[in-house]
Design a protein around this motif. Structure first.
Motif, PDB file in Angstrom:
ATOM      1  N   THR A  25      -7.445 -12.862  -6.910  1.00 45.95           N
ATOM      2  CA  THR A  25      -6.469 -11.958  -7.511  1.00 45.95           C
ATOM      3  C   THR A  25      -6.759 -10.520  -7.114  1.00 45.95           C
ATOM      4  N   GLU A  26      -5.729  -9.803  -6.705  1.00 45.66           N
ATOM      5  CA  GLU A  26      -5.871  -8.405  -6.311  1.00 45.66           C
ATOM      6  C   GLU A  26      -5.332  -7.504  -7.413  1.00 45.66           C
ATOM      7  N   GLN A  27      -6.151  -6.568  -7.831  1.00 46.52           N
ATOM      8  CA  GLN A  27      -5.719  -5.620  -8.850  1.00 46.52           C
ATOM      9  C   GLN A  27      -4.950  -4.487  -8.201  1.00 46.52           C
ATOM     10  N   ARG A  28      -3.756  -4.212  -8.720  1.00 46.66           N
ATOM     11  CA  ARG A  28      -2.932  -3.125  -8.189  1.00 46.66           C
ATOM     12  C   ARG A  28      -2.444  -2.289  -9.365  1.00 46.66           C
ATOM     13  N   SER A  29      -3.184  -1.254  -9.684  1.00 43.41           N
ATOM     14  CA  SER A  29      -2.835  -0.402 -10.812  1.00 43.41           C
ATOM     15  C   SER A  29      -2.852   1.056 -10.383  1.00 43.41           C
ATOM     16  N   TYR A  30      -2.158   1.868 -11.152  1.00 44.53           N
ATOM     17  CA  TYR A  30      -2.069   3.293 -10.855  1.00 44.53           C
ATOM     18  C   TYR A  30      -2.294   4.069 -12.144  1.00 44.53           C
ATOM     19  N   ARG A  31      -3.279   4.946 -12.132  1.00 39.20           N
ATOM     20  CA  ARG A  31      -3.609   5.703 -13.330  1.00 39.20           C
ATOM     21  C   ARG A  31      -2.546   6.767 -13.608  1.00 39.20           C
ATOM     22  N   ALA A  35       0.142  -0.857 -14.486  1.00 34.77           N
ATOM     23  CA  ALA A  35      -0.944  -1.839 -14.476  1.00 34.77           C
ATOM     24  C   ALA A  35      -0.392  -3.181 -14.060  1.00 34.77           C
ATOM     25  N   GLY A  36      -1.077  -3.841 -13.149  1.00 32.70           N
ATOM     26  CA  GLY A  36      -0.616  -5.148 -12.700  1.00 32.70           C
ATOM     27  C   GLY A  36      -1.579  -5.738 -11.705  1.00 32.70           C
ATOM     28  N   ALA A  37      -1.345  -6.983 -11.360  1.00 33.12           N
ATOM     29  CA  ALA A  37      -2.196  -7.687 -10.408  1.00 33.12           C
ATOM     30  C   ALA A  37      -1.329  -8.600  -9.571  1.00 33.12           C
ATOM     31  N   LYS A  38      -1.743  -8.836  -8.341  1.00 32.79           N
ATOM     32  CA  LYS A  38      -1.058  -9.757  -7.458  1.00 32.79           C
ATOM     33  C   LYS A  38      -1.826 -11.062  -7.448  1.00 32.79           C
ATOM     34  N   ASP A  39      -1.188 -12.095  -7.960  1.00 33.54           N
ATOM     35  CA  ASP A  39      -1.829 -13.409  -8.021  1.00 33.54           C
ATOM     36  C   ASP A  39      -1.408 -14.240  -6.816  1.00 33.54           C
ATOM     37  N   ASP A  40      -2.399 -14.738  -6.098  1.00 28.65           N
ATOM     38  CA  ASP A  40      -2.164 -15.601  -4.941  1.00 28.65           C
ATOM     39  C   ASP A  40      -3.056 -16.816  -5.098  1.00 28.65           C
ATOM     40  N   GLU A  41      -2.425 -17.990  -5.209  1.00 31.28           N
ATOM     41  CA  GLU A  41      -3.214 -19.193  -5.448  1.00 31.28           C
ATOM     42  C   GLU A  41      -4.156 -19.516  -4.304  1.00 31.28           C
ATOM     43  N   ASN A  42      -3.899 -18.909  -3.143  1.00 30.12           N
ATOM     44  CA  ASN A  42      -4.755 -19.170  -1.987  1.00 30.12           C
ATOM     45  C   ASN A  42      -5.791 -18.074  -1.756  1.00 30.12           C
ATOM     46  N   ALA A  43      -5.846 -17.094  -2.650  1.00 26.48           N
ATOM     47  CA  ALA A  43      -6.802 -16.000  -2.470  1.00 26.48           C
ATOM     48  C   ALA A  43      -7.202 -15.459  -3.829  1.00 26.48           C
ATOM     49  N   GLY A  69       0.777  -1.232   0.000  1.00 25.38           N
ATOM     50  CA  GLY A  69       0.000   0.000   0.000  1.00 25.38           C
ATOM     51  C   GLY A  69       0.803   1.273   0.000  1.00 25.38           C
ATOM     52  N   THR A  70       2.137   1.196  -0.009  1.00 29.18           N
ATOM     53  CA  THR A  70       2.929   2.424   0.030  1.00 29.18           C
ATOM     54  C   THR A  70       3.174   2.992  -1.364  1.00 29.18           C
ATOM     55  N   LEU A  71       2.856   2.224  -2.405  1.00 23.95           N
ATOM     56  CA  LEU A  71       2.925   2.690  -3.791  1.00 23.95           C
ATOM     57  C   LEU A  71       4.299   3.262  -4.138  1.00 23.95           C
ATOM     58  N   GLU A  72       5.310   2.449  -3.918  1.00 25.25           N
ATOM     59  CA  GLU A  72       6.668   2.866  -4.241  1.00 25.25           C
ATOM     60  C   GLU A  72       6.932   2.589  -5.726  1.00 25.25           C
ATOM     61  N   LEU A  73       6.542   3.535  -6.573  1.00 26.72           N
ATOM     62  CA  LEU A  73       6.676   3.376  -8.012  1.00 26.72           C
ATOM     63  C   LEU A  73       7.925   4.089  -8.514  1.00 26.72           C
ATOM     64  N   CYS A  74       8.457   3.592  -9.620  1.00 22.19           N
ATOM     65  CA  CYS A  74       9.596   4.255 -10.239  1.00 22.19           C
ATOM     66  C   CYS A  74       9.125   5.561 -10.875  1.00 22.19           C
ATOM     67  N   PRO A  75      10.022   6.478 -11.232  1.00 22.81           N
ATOM     68  CA  PRO A  75       9.603   7.763 -11.815  1.00 22.81           C
ATOM     69  C   PRO A  75       8.739   7.622 -13.050  1.00 22.81           C
ATOM     70  N   SER A  76       9.017   6.619 -13.890  1.00 23.18           N
ATOM     71  CA  SER A  76       8.225   6.436 -15.110  1.00 23.18           C
ATOM     72  C   SER A  76       6.794   6.062 -14.787  1.00 23.18           C
ATOM     73  N   CYS A  77       6.609   5.089 -13.883  1.00 29.30           N
ATOM     74  CA  CYS A  77       5.255   4.649 -13.537  1.00 29.30           C
ATOM     75  C   CYS A  77       4.505   5.714 -12.751  1.00 29.30           C
ATOM     76  N   GLN A  78       5.213   6.521 -11.968  1.00 30.45           N
ATOM     77  CA  GLN A  78       4.554   7.616 -11.259  1.00 30.45           C
ATOM     78  C   GLN A  78       3.922   8.596 -12.236  1.00 30.45           C
TER      79      GLN A  78
END
Length: 354
Positions: A78-84, A68-76, A54-63
């Motif tokens: 999928t969580e979407q984690r993207s930044y416009r 766009a990306g997602a966190k895949d967890d086979e036990n839960a 949740g701290t959103l430590e993005l590189c200068p380009s992505c900032q």
């Protein structure tokens, strides 16, 4: 996956069949390890663990441009984690003439080819200890002790382009080899103008300065150009830019305040006062590859060649011999002398590979 074989064909018939040797090996050392070993460690990618926390430590380009990306967890789930992103690029209108041209085939990037993607340094050309596999491979003896770092992005040289010259298409074409897939493209003449609008919202002055320099590198380094289009590997696509910026600060946009305006002639001074100007280790390299280098003139920008035949022929385009003698293969009956040849430094005067 089956067993690969080499075959020889003459007059449409198979004349010889031999089993081939599987030359691929499992690599070693992760991309992250190779980045951290590199002296350009400040160019590490986004801190993904921090993003998931949740701290959103993005590189200068992505900032600036979004992520766009997602966190895949086979036990839960999928969580979407993207930044416009904060930047929106419109279509460009074109004023100018164009002509047809045939471009030679282009391959896909191959980061697994350590020869051009890893920092081989001086040791990479002479390391012969326990050479049981080509030095160009990830995890070869050239990685012993300390893994080679990643070199970074590859750039193609910007040279003077004169698409109207009679030899231009011949030099770029492979008309005598119908088995290779060339592309027919349209090349715009020198002096063509492209006009577009780029919108941005909620950016800092430093981010806006970075965006302006990425559009017009000459705001920081005189004589540099922007590269666009699909012909960059052949030296095409060099453009100069003129910028004009209209922006509001804070809530002034919603209160009817007059916007601020930066004209093209004022942009360099504005960028200088808002950009982080601390010298970076890679700036000399970036300046050189962004330049319309007068020393290169109209030199051919081309992939490594065996040096046979004339430009525009399949014999000239073939690079198999170069790769065989330059990947640091172990000595054998077929390969007597194969040293590891890497890309020159961007600041080197001699850029020849053959």
């Amino acid at each position: 996956m089956g067993q690969p074989y080499w075959v020889k064909v003459a007059n449409g018939e198979v004349t010889e069949i031999r089993p081939s040797l599987m030359w691929r090996h499992l690599g070693a050392h992760s991309v992250e390890d190779r980045l951290r070993k590199n002296d350009k460690s400040s160019l590490l990618p986004c801190g993904h663990d921090a993003v998931w926390n949740g701290t959103l430590e993005l590189c200068p380009s992505c900032q600036l441009f979004g992520s766009a990306g997602a966190k895949d967890d086979e036990n839960a789930e999928t969580e979407q984690r993207s930044y416009r992103g904060h930047v929106f690029v419109g279509e460009a209108t074109i004023e100018g003439d164009s002509s047809g041209l045939q471009l030679a085939p282009l391959g896909s990037p191959s980061p697994g080819a350590a020869q051009f993607y890893l920092d081989n340094g001086e040791g990479g050309t002479t390391n012969t200890v326990n050479r049981s596999r080509p030095l160009a491979e990830w995890g070869s003896s050239a990685d012993s002790g300390k893994p080679r770092g990643l070199l970074g992005r590859k750039f193609y040289w910007a040279v003077e382009s004169r698409p109207g010259e009679a030899d231009r298409a011949q030099r770029r074409g492979v008309a005598d080899d119908p088995t290779r897939v060339a592309r027919d493209v349209q090349v715009f003449s020198p002096g063509t103008q492209l006009t577009t609008r780029i919108q941005f919202v909620n950016v800092t002055p430093a981010q806006l300065a970075e965006l302006l320099v990425s559009i017009k590198p000459a705001l920081k380094w005189e004589g540099t150009v922007l590269r666009i289009g699909g012909g960059k590997p052949f030296g095409f696509g060099s453009v100069t830019a003129a910028v004009g910026v209209t922006f509001w600060k804070g809530k002034g946009r919603y209160l009817g305040d007059e916007p601020s305006r930066i004209e093209d002639g004022e942009a360099a001074e504005w960028v200088k006062s808002n950009l982080d100007l601390d010298e970076k280790a890679w700036w000399p390299d970036l300046k050189r590859v962004s330049a319309q280098d007068p020393e290169l003139g109209d030199a051919p920008v081309w992939y490594p060649s065996d040096g046979n035949g004339q430009p525009g022929t399949s014999a000239f385009d073939s690079g198999f011999g170069f790769w065989k003698r330059s990947a640091g293969h172990p000595p054998s009956a077929r390969i007597q002398n194969s040293e590891l040849i890497s890309l020159p430094e961007a600041t080197d005067q001699d850029q020849e590979l053959n």
